[in-house]
Scaffold this active site. Sequence first.
Site: not given
Length: 498
Positions: A259, A264, A271, A282, A341, A343, A345
């Site tokens: 990933k 993020d 967030k 991230d 959020d 994201e 996946r």
Amino acid sequence: MLPKISITDRTQELENLVLVVRSLKALPDGVFTASEMSFIRRQHKELKKDIISYNRLGNWTYVYVIKEEKSDYKRLEASRKAGKKVGEMLNSQKAAKVVVFDHDNHPSETLAFAEGMALGNYQFMKYKADKEKKNTLRKIEIYSEPVNREPGTGSLEPGAGNRDPGFMNIVNDAVYQCRDLINEPASYLTATVFSKEIEKLGKECGAKVEVMNKKKLEVLQMGGILGVNQGSHEPPTFTVMEWKPADAVNKKPIVFVGKGIVFDTGGMNLKPGDSMLNMKDDMSGAAAAALAVYAIAKAKLPVFVVGLMPATDNRPGTKAIVPGDVLKMHNGMTVEVLNTDAEGRLILADALSYARKYKPELVIDMATLTGAAVRAIGKFACAGMESGAPEELLELTESGFKTSERIVELPMWEEYGELIKSEIADLKNIGPGDAGTITAGKFLEKFTDYPYIHLDIAGPAFLDKADSYRGIGGTGFGVRLLFDYVMKRVSSGDEITG
Ligand code: BES
Ligand code: ZN
Ligand code: ZN
């Protein structure tokens, strides 16, 4: 700076020395005076110290008494931690070099000690004007009869000793570079810069690197990556790294997917509060995937491996996706995005679907995917799930104990898959709240058709507080784990290849 570990065949008087021993009884005659010996014994027996230090004419001697532990793994990890402690003491003395003397033939613990010392020497100094606090340690020499007898054979058992110091230097260097990438803020490390950094790595290690740009991702219909990228002012990238040596033991590759969210914010589901604080981390999964390929290529391991690193930031721009949007993914499936959020996946799904073209023998992804994994397991292990790869996960779990990059298994039962069915699309990108780590894993599984392992590294990838040789910031979790796993694959030959 990374201290270089090398093997020496002699020790000298008047240099910084560590004596690694299992018991004080094993301490060499003639090296210590009677009063030194009684000092060492008192420190160990009465004060329960495993590391005893004293100074002789400006040079330090440390005695490390290997802890009694029930398992080899625990003893190795204790030795790494001891190495880190002694390294700290040496740095406070502004020492540049140390000799680690495996006094009573415990080469694995001695190598682990050196490994912990080297990994614990890491600092991220790029943005500091004041380099005063820079660690001074540069050279770790190992004096060990068993290692000297078989230099460079890599046949030492068990654990860290499985790698000769040459490999240990390569892997430590990869861990350092992985940490550097993670610690870089998003202001520097955009998706484009990230892919350029991987291109540089490829040139250095001899792996082939291809960077797919936004246009290419559009042609490939990677709706997940493009969707997450919609809110950003920076284009996405998808970097492919390939190490395919002529003497590979496997015809079908092992593929690492990481990933690569370079930041993020959560997107439109921004967030809240401090939860955005460390989100430059991230992309830790992508960094670990790239650096694992790098280390394997540098060590010239005869294993065909591929790294897939999709990258973008996740931001709430005017064009950003909003809850309810439906994305069409690379494999043709549709996903209802109920939370922007979740994201990771979405970009991983496209990469996992892309991985099918390699007809891989195994795919392992690494992702800082869910806060739920951090809540369940904390910082001391990652969560692991498998689909059609139970043996492989067992092997990888063993590598996890060996390297102390541990894996805790969670199930992939079909009931969890029911929780991410959408009313209007094939899937939705969040479950009902419970078992968030597993529903994320089930989501990813839908894009695979090969033996698959998913590692949620949200906990161990990044630390706010140092944990021995894993300092503050990016840890490089995954690099040592995958390297060890692939090392084992070398000796298992081509039996898995169909
Ligand atoms: N990058 C985060 C996960 C994360 C959280 C990593 C904490 C490291 C530390 C991920 O993209 C995320 O935001 N996940 C959400 C998913 C939820 C919306 C279903 C989460 O875990 O809260
Ligand atoms: Zn997120
Ligand atoms: Zn994320």
